[in-house]
Scaffold this motif. Structure first.
Motif, PDB file in Angstrom:
ATOM      1  N   THR A 201       0.808  -1.219   0.000  1.00 31.41           N
ATOM      2  CA  THR A 201       0.000   0.000   0.000  1.00 31.41           C
ATOM      3  C   THR A 201       0.839   1.267   0.000  1.00 31.41           C
ATOM      4  OG1 THR A 201      -1.779  -1.157   1.175  1.00 31.41           O
ATOM      5  CG2 THR A 201      -1.818   1.246   1.232  1.00 31.41           C
ATOM      6  N   VAL A 202       1.919   1.292   0.771  1.00 30.31           N
ATOM      7  CA  VAL A 202       2.681   2.542   0.921  1.00 30.31           C
ATOM      8  C   VAL A 202       4.136   2.436   0.470  1.00 30.31           C
ATOM      9  CG1 VAL A 202       1.211   3.297   2.826  1.00 30.31           C
ATOM     10  CG2 VAL A 202       3.314   2.043   3.330  1.00 30.31           C
ATOM     11  N   LYS A 203       4.534   1.272  -0.045  1.00 31.71           N
ATOM     12  CA  LYS A 203       5.932   1.134  -0.463  1.00 31.71           C
ATOM     13  C   LYS A 203       6.027   0.492  -1.846  1.00 31.71           C
ATOM     14  CE  LYS A 203       7.544   0.885   4.331  1.00 31.71           C
ATOM     15  NZ  LYS A 203       8.189   0.078   5.380  1.00 31.71           N
ATOM     16  N   THR A 204       6.093  -0.835  -1.890  1.00 32.41           N
ATOM     17  CA  THR A 204       6.355  -1.539  -3.142  1.00 32.41           C
ATOM     18  C   THR A 204       5.336  -1.227  -4.228  1.00 32.41           C
ATOM     19  OG1 THR A 204       7.292  -3.350  -1.833  1.00 32.41           O
ATOM     20  CG2 THR A 204       6.801  -3.802  -4.144  1.00 32.41           C
ATOM     21  N   GLY A 205       4.061  -1.137  -3.849  1.00 33.58           N
ATOM     22  CA  GLY A 205       3.007  -0.951  -4.846  1.00 33.58           C
ATOM     23  C   GLY A 205       2.962   0.426  -5.470  1.00 33.58           C
ATOM     24  N   ILE A 206       3.650   1.401  -4.870  1.00 36.76           N
ATOM     25  CA  ILE A 206       3.590   2.767  -5.403  1.00 36.76           C
ATOM     26  C   ILE A 206       4.975   3.320  -5.736  1.00 36.76           C
ATOM     27  CG2 ILE A 206       1.478   3.250  -4.100  1.00 36.76           C
ATOM     28  CD1 ILE A 206       3.220   4.907  -2.165  1.00 36.76           C
ATOM     29  N   ILE A 207       6.005   2.499  -5.628  1.00 38.44           N
ATOM     30  CA  ILE A 207       7.369   3.009  -5.781  1.00 38.44           C
ATOM     31  C   ILE A 207       7.630   3.540  -7.187  1.00 38.44           C
ATOM     32  CG2 ILE A 207       8.329   0.720  -6.340  1.00 38.44           C
ATOM     33  CD1 ILE A 207      10.835   1.578  -4.757  1.00 38.44           C
ATOM     34  N   ARG A 208       7.110   2.860  -8.216  1.00 37.33           N
ATOM     35  CA  ARG A 208       7.367   3.315  -9.582  1.00 37.33           C
ATOM     36  C   ARG A 208       6.665   4.640  -9.869  1.00 37.33           C
ATOM     37  NH1 ARG A 208       6.268  -2.000 -13.236  1.00 37.33           N
ATOM     38  NH2 ARG A 208       4.568  -2.286 -11.735  1.00 37.33           N
ATOM     39  N   GLN A 209       5.466   4.793  -9.325  1.00 40.44           N
ATOM     40  CA  GLN A 209       4.736   6.042  -9.526  1.00 40.44           C
ATOM     41  C   GLN A 209       5.455   7.213  -8.855  1.00 40.44           C
ATOM     42  OE1 GLN A 209       3.589   2.933  -8.726  1.00 40.44           O
ATOM     43  NE2 GLN A 209       1.378   3.063  -8.380  1.00 40.44           N
ATOM     44  N   MET A 210       5.930   6.987  -7.628  1.00 42.77           N
ATOM     45  CA  MET A 210       6.588   8.069  -6.900  1.00 42.77           C
ATOM     46  C   MET A 210       7.942   8.419  -7.515  1.00 42.77           C
ATOM     47  SD  MET A 210       4.376   9.035  -4.813  1.00 42.77           S
ATOM     48  CE  MET A 210       5.440  10.336  -4.186  1.00 42.77           C
ATOM     49  N   GLU A 211       8.653   7.429  -8.022  1.00 41.07           N
ATOM     50  CA  GLU A 211       9.922   7.713  -8.697  1.00 41.07           C
ATOM     51  C   GLU A 211       9.688   8.567  -9.940  1.00 41.07           C
ATOM     52  OE1 GLU A 211      11.599   3.893  -9.424  1.00 41.07           O
ATOM     53  OE2 GLU A 211      12.571   3.749  -7.450  1.00 41.07           O
ATOM     54  N   ALA A 212       8.627   8.254 -10.685  1.00 40.07           N
ATOM     55  CA  ALA A 212       8.309   9.041 -11.875  1.00 40.07           C
ATOM     56  C   ALA A 212       7.901  10.459 -11.484  1.00 40.07           C
ATOM     57  CB  ALA A 212       7.184   8.367 -12.659  1.00 40.07           C
ATOM     58  N   PHE A 213       7.129  10.585 -10.408  1.00 45.99           N
ATOM     59  CA  PHE A 213       6.714  11.913  -9.943  1.00 45.99           C
ATOM     60  C   PHE A 213       7.941  12.755  -9.586  1.00 45.99           C
ATOM     61  CE2 PHE A 213       5.720  14.983  -6.711  1.00 45.99           C
ATOM     62  CZ  PHE A 213       4.531  15.550  -7.135  1.00 45.99           C
ATOM     63  N   ARG A 214       8.858  12.177  -8.831  1.00 43.80           N
ATOM     64  CA  ARG A 214      10.054  12.922  -8.426  1.00 43.80           C
ATOM     65  C   ARG A 214      10.902  13.302  -9.645  1.00 43.80           C
ATOM     66  NH1 ARG A 214      10.031   8.780  -4.405  1.00 43.80           N
ATOM     67  NH2 ARG A 214       9.389   9.593  -2.369  1.00 43.80           N
ATOM     68  N   ALA A 215      10.999  12.384 -10.608  1.00 50.48           N
ATOM     69  CA  ALA A 215      11.774  12.680 -11.814  1.00 50.48           C
ATOM     70  C   ALA A 215      11.163  13.849 -12.577  1.00 50.48           C
ATOM     71  CB  ALA A 215      11.849  11.438 -12.705  1.00 50.48           C
ATOM     72  N   GLY A 216       9.838  13.856 -12.693  1.00 47.71           N
ATOM     73  CA  GLY A 216       9.171  14.966 -13.368  1.00 47.71           C
ATOM     74  C   GLY A 216       9.348  16.272 -12.615  1.00 47.71           C
ATOM     75  N   PHE A 217       9.228  16.213 -11.301  1.00 48.04           N
ATOM     76  CA  PHE A 217       9.392  17.408 -10.469  1.00 48.04           C
ATOM     77  C   PHE A 217      10.800  17.978 -10.637  1.00 48.04           C
ATOM     78  CE2 PHE A 217       9.787  20.090  -6.840  1.00 48.04           C
ATOM     79  CZ  PHE A 217       8.506  20.412  -6.419  1.00 48.04           C
ATOM     80  N   ASN A 218      11.794  17.100 -10.624  1.00 46.55           N
ATOM     81  CA  ASN A 218      13.188  17.539 -10.711  1.00 46.55           C
ATOM     82  C   ASN A 218      13.530  18.179 -12.049  1.00 46.55           C
ATOM     83  OD1 ASN A 218      13.998  16.821  -8.104  1.00 46.55           O
ATOM     84  ND2 ASN A 218      14.424  14.704  -8.705  1.00 46.55           N
ATOM     85  N   GLN A 219      12.698  17.974 -13.056  1.00 48.67           N
ATOM     86  CA  GLN A 219      12.931  18.633 -14.340  1.00 48.67           C
ATOM     87  C   GLN A 219      12.690  20.137 -14.247  1.00 48.67           C
ATOM     88  OE1 GLN A 219      10.392  16.519 -17.079  1.00 48.67           O
ATOM     89  NE2 GLN A 219      11.890  14.898 -17.437  1.00 48.67           N
ATOM     90  N   VAL A 220      11.954  20.566 -13.226  1.00 47.20           N
ATOM     91  CA  VAL A 220      11.670  21.992 -13.034  1.00 47.20           C
ATOM     92  C   VAL A 220      12.606  22.578 -11.982  1.00 47.20           C
ATOM     93  CG1 VAL A 220       9.901  23.707 -12.457  1.00 47.20           C
ATOM     94  CG2 VAL A 220       9.274  21.617 -13.692  1.00 47.20           C
ATOM     95  N   PHE A 221      12.638  21.987 -10.804  1.00 45.04           N
ATOM     96  CA  PHE A 221      13.641  22.339  -9.796  1.00 45.04           C
ATOM     97  C   PHE A 221      13.773  21.179  -8.820  1.00 45.04           C
ATOM     98  CE2 PHE A 221       9.735  24.047  -7.910  1.00 45.04           C
ATOM     99  CZ  PHE A 221       9.830  23.669  -6.577  1.00 45.04           C
ATOM    100  N   ASP A 222      14.844  21.190  -8.060  1.00 44.58           N
ATOM    101  CA  ASP A 222      15.196  20.061  -7.197  1.00 44.58           C
ATOM    102  C   ASP A 222      14.152  19.871  -6.100  1.00 44.58           C
ATOM    103  OD1 ASP A 222      16.371  18.128  -5.624  1.00 44.58           O
ATOM    104  OD2 ASP A 222      18.388  18.969  -5.804  1.00 44.58           O
ATOM    105  N   ILE A 223      13.588  18.668  -6.053  1.00 47.79           N
ATOM    106  CA  ILE A 223      12.538  18.389  -5.079  1.00 47.79           C
ATOM    107  C   ILE A 223      13.052  18.465  -3.643  1.00 47.79           C
ATOM    108  CG2 ILE A 223      12.854  15.883  -4.959  1.00 47.79           C
ATOM    109  CD1 ILE A 223       9.770  15.632  -5.055  1.00 47.79           C
ATOM    110  N   SER A 224      14.365  18.336  -3.459  1.00 47.24           N
ATOM    111  CA  SER A 224      14.920  18.429  -2.109  1.00 47.24           C
ATOM    112  C   SER A 224      14.738  19.822  -1.518  1.00 47.24           C
ATOM    113  CB  SER A 224      16.403  18.053  -2.113  1.00 47.24           C
ATOM    114  OG  SER A 224      17.156  18.973  -2.885  1.00 47.24           O
ATOM    115  N   SER A 225      14.442  20.804  -2.369  1.00 44.01           N
ATOM    116  CA  SER A 225      14.196  22.164  -1.882  1.00 44.01           C
ATOM    117  C   SER A 225      12.959  22.236  -1.000  1.00 44.01           C
ATOM    118  CB  SER A 225      14.031  23.127  -3.060  1.00 44.01           C
ATOM    119  OG  SER A 225      15.145  23.090  -3.921  1.00 44.01           O
ATOM    120  N   LEU A 226      12.092  21.231  -1.100  1.00 43.28           N
ATOM    121  CA  LEU A 226      10.853  21.236  -0.322  1.00 43.28           C
ATOM    122  C   LEU A 226      11.065  20.810   1.124  1.00 43.28           C
ATOM    123  CD1 LEU A 226       8.403  19.579  -2.905  1.00 43.28           C
ATOM    124  CD2 LEU A 226       8.870  22.013  -2.556  1.00 43.28           C
ATOM    125  N   GLN A 227      12.277  20.374   1.453  1.00 45.83           N
ATOM    126  CA  GLN A 227      12.532  19.846   2.788  1.00 45.83           C
ATOM    127  C   GLN A 227      12.284  20.870   3.890  1.00 45.83           C
ATOM    128  OE1 GLN A 227      13.291  16.696   3.588  1.00 45.83           O
ATOM    129  NE2 GLN A 227      13.284  16.006   1.464  1.00 45.83           N
TER     130      GLN A 227
END
Length: 375
Positions: A201-227
């Motif tokens: 539910t919160v790890k293996t089943g959604i890992i590919r979706q979240m990796e793609a989301f982060r990759a798309g986000f990083n194309q605009v600016f570094d997602i680590s800035s949200l920390q």
């Protein structure tokens, strides 16, 4: 709202709309929209998630080859990542009500059993109750005495675990196999079942979706800035204020023009109605007038352009008063309010009573969502 469509396969849903159902001839129009408790229409093809959107799990074994459903879903998440980053960069609001659990993932936080309550209260509560049985079993085993009968007597709401007829598939997603074989869940493997459900539910089943989301986000600016933000602050920046307005401050942040002043009877009625709206009705009204269900940080005071209310003249043929000076209140009662969302502009007929205005507003808010007409 396009990213909330059920057919995209992106989000978990608490709605029965994304499940197979019997079709009845003549009910097509009824199935397109349903009404929530506030009387505002909800599109049946949108994911309904009262606690916010969270990725639906896909089995790790599902092929992500080009053209497959999971491939498309992953690409949608990549696009959402880019859109969200651009919205934050430009200071724009998104009509994308994400769950607090999703924001925690954006901030690099790991989720566990107790985070499921943040997006699926029913599943989260059930898993925690089952986990309590596991803890009770461990305690009985730790006493060192022969507690086989006591362990076998552990029940879930008066029912044995075996009688729940659970198997090792993900609840709500029968195609998601947690463990090969035909093994059923009992008190002895319940802990393994809970662990696999949480992982899917919160790890293996959604890992590919979240990796793609982060990759798309990083194309605009570094997602680590949200920390530097908390999940609540991210929601505030991206989607605006949850509490839209206070009745006492409405008149200070609204412009009245073209036939209306703050003391016009129609305006007095409107302000009273807006002050009496439920939170759900406030969001629907805001969506109707501005195109977004929430106001930007700062609320009505910083809305740009400023919310403007003008008088809408009757479109009926017999709209002249006996002296020919203008439309009568009775003829205005036949008309609906209209808006220009690009200018935050509400055209309000001078309704005869507050009750008529309330009914017309709710009807326009409900039926006018997503329409584009000349007024």
């Amino acid at each position: 709202m396009i990213f909330r469509k059920i057919t995209l396969g992106m989000w978990r849903s608490n709605s029965a709309a994304d499940k197979p159902s019997m079709e009845i001839d003549g009910d097509d129009d009824k199935n397109e929209k349903s009404n929530n408790e506030s009387g505002t229409a909800v599109s049946a093809d949108l994911v309904q998630a009262p606690l916010g959107l969270f990725p639906r799990p896909w089995p790790p074994t599902a092929s992500a080859s080009e053209g497959s459903q999971i491939y498309k879903t992953i690409e949608y998440f990549r696009l959402v990542g880019r859109v969200m980053a651009k919205a934050l960069q430009d200071g724009r609001l998104l009509d994308l009500p994400l769950s607090m659990a999703f924001y925690k993932l954006l901030l690099g936080q790991e989720l566990d059993l107790y985070d499921i309550l943040l997006f699926d209260a029913e599943l989260g509560k059930t898993l925690q109750e089952l986990h309590a049985l596991v803890c009770r079993k461990h305690y009985l085993e730790s006493t060192g005495s022969d507690n086989h009968e006591a362990i076998a007597d552990l029940h879930f709401h008066g029912t044995t675990i075996e009688d729940l007829c659970l198997d090792f598939t993900l609840p709500g997603y029968p195609d998601y196999i947690l463990k090969p074989g035909d093994e059923t869940v009992d008190i002895n493997n319940l802990e393994e079942f809970i662990s696999l459900v949480v992982d899917a539910t919160v790890k293996t089943g959604i890992i590919r979706q979240m990796e793609a989301f982060r990759a798309g986000f990083n194309q605009v600016f570094d997602i680590s800035s949200l920390q530097i933000f908390t999940p609540q602050e991210l929601d505030y920046l991206l989607c605006g204020r949850r509490e839209l307005w206070e009745p006492d401050t409405l008149v200070d942040h609204i412009k009245f023009d073209h036939g209306y002043t703050a003391k016009s009877p129609a305006i007095v009625n409107l302000l009273e109605i807006m002050g009496e709206f439920t939170p759900e009705q406030q969001r629907a009204f805001c969506q109707f007038v501005t195109g977004a269900p929430r106001l930007p940080p700062g609320g009505l005071a910083v809305l740009n352009p400023k919310l403007t209310i003008v008088r809408k003249h009757s479109s009926s043929a017999g709209n002249a008063m006996p002296n020919g000076t203008g439309p009568s209140a009775e003829s205005a009662d036949d008309d609906l309010p209209s808006v220009m969302t690009c200018a935050n502009y509400l055209k309000l007929p001078p309704y005869s009573t507050k009750e008529v205005m309330y009914k017309k507003l709710l009807y326009a808010i409900s039926e006018g969502q997503g329409s584009f007409d000349l007024s």
